[in-house]
Design an enzyme around this catalytic site. Structure first.
Site, mmCIF file in Angstrom:
data_model
loop_
_atom_site.group_PDB
_atom_site.id
_atom_site.type_symbol
_atom_site.label_atom_id
_atom_site.label_comp_id
_atom_site.label_asym_id
_atom_site.label_seq_id
_atom_site.Cartn_x
_atom_site.Cartn_y
_atom_site.Cartn_z
ATOM 1 C CG HIS A 96 -5.493 -2.769 0.648
ATOM 2 N ND1 HIS A 96 -5.031 -2.203 -0.514
ATOM 3 C CD2 HIS A 96 -4.761 -2.202 1.665
ATOM 4 C CE1 HIS A 96 -4.080 -1.337 -0.233
ATOM 5 N NE2 HIS A 96 -3.885 -1.326 1.087
ATOM 6 C CG ASP A 114 -6.373 -3.001 -3.414
ATOM 7 O OD1 ASP A 114 -6.975 -2.232 -2.640
ATOM 8 O OD2 ASP A 114 -5.188 -3.337 -3.255
ATOM 9 C CB SER A 128 -0.951 -0.056 1.187
ATOM 10 O OG SER A 128 -1.956 0.908 1.078
#
Length: 526
Positions: free
Chosen positions: A493, A466, A238
């Site tokens: 995610h 996602d 991320s």
């Protein structure tokens, strides 16, 4: 970001959509900070030449969960000293917490560094959670597994700090849904105060000015050298992909291997990312609703086309009348209900928890959704909050573009609500600007195409469903870095090291052997 940790990776979406904080002034936007002078090697020698003083990890724990995890005798820790301000390396310093599990096999390659994202999540806690399960796997055998808390985060100091525990409870209950001029003025006054508290409690403007990714990657290069690695091997999730791609720009010749999972595209504007991210969460909500409709007693009914309207009917009354929670000891306010559902949308395995929370909310009990929101905000059972969201805001304020025009902010929120109607409160657009316009320091980065000449092959992983870092961002990042793209078809995610064999085998082969997957590879859930 790994599922057991805080899943706060909405980037600017939460700030701009008023789910965390909203604020700002009409003052002229500060110009991006000028490039920091690059110190000569001699000025940084004392940092690159430091010898780590490894020891027990107990004193680095910032939560009860970390305290328990850090007791593992397989871990050792130390504090890395770095310049607080790289333009003044002889001045004040900062400390970066580092945790390591040593390679368990004889053929050690070096260190593999992790960042779980956020910004604001603890890499030390990530490795403490992940490393024991990898000890006898190839990654654990061939690498020291190393997690670090970026400057200001977790155990690192100075700590980014804005609100105390009682103030967090007030902030979470604050609705900020009044679109009138008086409502906007009130929201901005509250958030001007928030920015002032962040400045005072974090150690002053100099700390906030140097809290961003620009400085984290310089810390990362010092850490690489102090660990004894000629080149960096790194796995970022991320927001951790922003650290990785920024490191690739700053130090392309120092890269051995980069795995970037759940990408932020460095050339995407903040506004476009916010809108795309909201659309990603609506897509995840729609996928959840379709799955829920096939289950008995779905709280959103059997017609997915009506799910958003039914969700609004369940949650919007909380604006006027919060629900009882935890037997009456607490209440569920509207913002926490939305945040709790967003928390559950990060991973399809959490969908049944969303259904349970909405079902109990329909009967007047907000406990389950409140507990989901507690996870998001890193609230411990004793009521203590970690600094993850405060770090998230502080880092975002120097990493992201700023909006200081209310009309532009109003248009952004309108587009965000249009992209994600499930989280629209229905009261109209509140044109209060986000917290960053009150920030005491200018941005230190801006959207751009990465310049990475000399970078070795990299691996980007992007998941089709996602919600927080939509698929296309990974496609674009892989192209910008000239790297390989691995596609995972799923609703979650990030995916690396989550037990999906196709993905984990590709990641392991790349990190160990530097063998990139073939073009067009697609992995699916087992």
């Amino acid at each position: 970001m790994l599922p057991r940790l805080r899943l706060s990776v909405l980037a600017a979406a939460l700030c701009s959509a008023a789910l965390v904080l909203s604020a700002c002034s009409q003052a002229a936007p500060p110009a991006p900070a000028p490039p920091t002078p690059t110190p000569t090697p001699a000025e940084l020698n004392r940092f690159y030449d430091q010898v780590p003083q490894w020891g027990a990890c107990a004193d680095y724990a910032t939560s009860a969960q970390a305290q328990q995890a850090y007791a593992n005798q397989a871990f050792d820790c130390f504090s890395l000293t770095v310049p607080l301000d790289y333009s003044a390396p002889a001045g004040p310093t900062a400390k970066v917490g580092v945790l390591r599990q040593r390679a368990t096999g004889p053929d050690r390659i070096g260190s593999l560094l992790f960042n779980p994202g956020g910004p604001g999540a603890s890499g030390m806690e990530t490795v403490a959670s992940l490393a024991p399960g990898l000890a006898e796997a190839p990654l654990g055998q061939r690498f020291d597994l190393v997690g670090f808390d970026p400057r200001g985060v977790g155990s690192s100091t100075p700590t980014l700090d804005c609100l105390n525990d009682p103030e967090w409870e007030v902030e979470r209950a604050d609705l900020d849904v009044d679109p009138s001029p008086a409502g906007v003025q009130q929201t901005e006054a509250e958030n001007q105060h928030y920015a002032q508290l962040c400045t005072e409690r974090s150690g002053g403007p100099q700390v906030l000015a140097n809290a961003g990714t620009r400085d984290v990657v310089r810390d990362l290069d010092i850490l690489r050298a102090v660990l004894g690695d000629q080149k960096l091997s790194y796995l970022g999730f991320s927001y951790g992909t922003r650290i990785g791609s920024s490191y690739a720009e700053a130090f392309p010749g120092n890269v051995r291997a980069l795995v970037l999972d759940g990408a932020l595209d460095p050339k995407q504007s903040t506004i476009d990312r916010v809108v795309a991210q909201n659309a990603g969460f609506q897509h995840a909500f729609d996928a959840y609703a379709a799955d829920c409709a096939r289950q008995p007693n779905c709280p959103l009914g059997t017609d997915p086309a009506q799910a958003t309207a039914r969700f609004q009917a369940l949650t919007r009354p909380l604006i006027d009348a919060p629900a009882r929670a935890e037997g009456g000891a607490r209440t569920l306010a509207y913002p926490d209900a939305i945040t709790g559902v967003i928390q559950g949308l990060y991973l399809s395995e959490f969908w049944p928890v969303i259904s349970a929370g909405l079902s109990t909310l329909a009967s007047g009990d907000g406990t389950t959704l409140l507990q989901l929101a507690d996870i998001y905000y890193n609230r411990e059972p004793n009521g203590h909050y970690g600094n993850g969201i405060e770090a998230f805001n502080a880092i975002s304020c120097v990493d992201e573009e700023r909006i200081t025009d209310r009309a532009q902010q109003a248009e952004l929120i309108r587009r965000a609500n249009e992209a994600a109607p499930f989280r629209d409160d229905g009261r109209g657009v509140v044109a209060a600007l986000d917290p960053c316009a009150f920030w005491p320091s200018p941005p230190t980065s801006q959207p751009h195409v990465p310049q990475v000449q000399g970078l070795p092959p990299t691996l980007v992983i992007s998941t089709t469903g996602d919600p927080a870092t939509p698929y296309q961002a990974g496609v674009d990042l892989a192209q910008s870095l000239g790297g390989s793209l691995l596609t995972f078809e799923g609703n979650q995610h990030t995916v690396a090291l989550r037990g999906v064999t196709c993905v984990d085998d590709a990641v392991t082969r790349y990190l160990v052997d530097l063998s990139v997957p073939p073009p067009g590879i697609v992995c699916r859930p087992a």
